[in-house]
Design an enzyme around this catalytic site. Sequence first.
Site, PDB file in Angstrom:
ATOM      1  N   CYS A  55       7.891   1.910   4.406  1.00  0.00           N
ATOM      2  CA  CYS A  55       8.308   0.838   5.311  1.00  0.00           C
ATOM      3  C   CYS A  55       9.793   0.500   5.231  1.00  0.00           C
ATOM      4  O   CYS A  55      10.276  -0.328   5.999  1.00  0.00           O
ATOM      5  CB  CYS A  55       7.489  -0.416   5.045  1.00  0.00           C
ATOM      6  SG  CYS A  55       5.724  -0.161   5.340  1.00  0.00           S
TER       7      CYS A  55
ATOM      8  N   CYS B 153       9.244  -4.849   1.274  1.00  0.00           N
ATOM      9  CA  CYS B 153       8.428  -4.069   0.346  1.00  0.00           C
ATOM     10  C   CYS B 153       8.103  -2.739   1.004  1.00  0.00           C
ATOM     11  O   CYS B 153       8.326  -2.555   2.204  1.00  0.00           O
ATOM     12  CB  CYS B 153       7.139  -4.808   0.012  1.00  0.00           C
ATOM     13  SG  CYS B 153       6.130  -5.180   1.472  1.00  0.00           S
TER      14      CYS B 153
END
Length: 494
Positions: free
Chosen positions: A158, A478
């Site tokens: 991500c 994250c």
Amino acid sequence: MRVIGVKVKGSGVKLCQDIKMTSMLTHTIRNLPASSAWAVRVFARSLSCSSQLQAPAVQPKSKKTLAKSGVKNIVVVEGVRIPFLQSGTSYADLMPHDLARAALQGLLNRTSVPRDVVDYIVYGTVIQEVKTSNVAREAALGAGFSDKTPAHTVTMACISSNQAMTTGIGLIAAGQCDVVVAGGVELMSDVPIRHSRKMRKTLLTLNRAKTLGQKLALISKIRPNYFAPELPAVAEFSTSETMGHSADRLAAAFAISRVEQDEYALRSHTLAKKAQDEGLLLDVVPFKVPGKDTVTKDNGIRPSSLEQMSKLKPAFVKPYGTVTAANSSFLTDGASAMLLMSEEKALALGYKPKAYLRDFVYVSQDPKDQLLLGPTYATPKVLEKAGLTMADIDVFEFHEAFAGQILANMKAMDSDWFAQNYMGRKSKVGAPPLEKFNTWGGSLSLGHPFGATGCRLAITAAHRLKKEGGQYGLIAACAAGGQGHAMLVELYPQ
């Protein structure tokens, strides 16, 4: 994020009995005072919208610059993205390079930068289309860039477009380039679905068979279970746990209730709708989808009500989980692109930059129990590098994978015990104030194309700094593998 084609079975016991975070579950919660700043913000203000959250106070710029002697100033000239859409909607018949190409063309149209001025192109993506594994190159050629302009693709879950941006920063800082385009793309509407390993092995062997007899012999060995496909999932290879299951455990470990998660998700959607209606999402460029209408705005922003959200069943840990479709980011198609330059080059070309990209850090931790705590670990490190504190930051833009993930990070950041026992720090860094945090919505509402979100965070921070009169922005995210990223963005002098 949700699982693709994977069903997580309920264990029939309470979620807390599934937690194996050593002493984190009991000791962290026991050592978080009920009167902590985080708790006061959550319960006194309510995580749903307030007029204060919707209209942050304008702050004067009176702080020092983060420029460093002997280090090039690297600026964001512009950043754009095509509308982020729920998978299976208007982009469903396209390929990833189509979306990336559209973002690149949007950037060219907005900046009028000559294509031959761009020295390098870097793109991030997560689930690669086999036919265009170097999607950066295919998109660049499709957008009309010279075949002499190098391009490569990076992947870091991500934070893939974060990696694309910082790769561009490195190329410019090292003097290898003056102008870099960085971006990211993801198309969740058409992910690769493979044959089973046994079928793949048989087909590859069949391809090498020379005689009809050899081919028939191989075909005769195929069994019905060979035809079962291998479906991709948002799951950790090292732990085999889905990210949603990990988010559920994390929320339980930090005592984040279902109501709190739903309240935060509603806040995200409400603020995103307000920003969209007021024309604040300046990074969005229209995209004429071949054979369809022009798409002009994100389609996942859907403010609901706590009553409606409470009716949804747990999505991952059943029946006692608290993570649902309503408080998770949804599978998204989209692409982004940013024009990065050395400050000297930008001014020479006549551009007025939007912001400086300053210090950044990458972190990694336990992918089992701390999978989604990247912002907690990255934030104090990047602040220390720049000599700043949380109080110096005017704008926070954090990636919202799950509402529970955001709230767990806030609790961890506001815990001296967690800082001392898990991070090796003397004291907590502190949680971001909600009035400065994701006030134009976030990944829960705007959408999260895995490879493209990082650029959205950076350009949104730059736009908010200008709108709100701030100077420093902090972005953080994250990522799968227990990794994370944080970077400081400084408003360019107006």
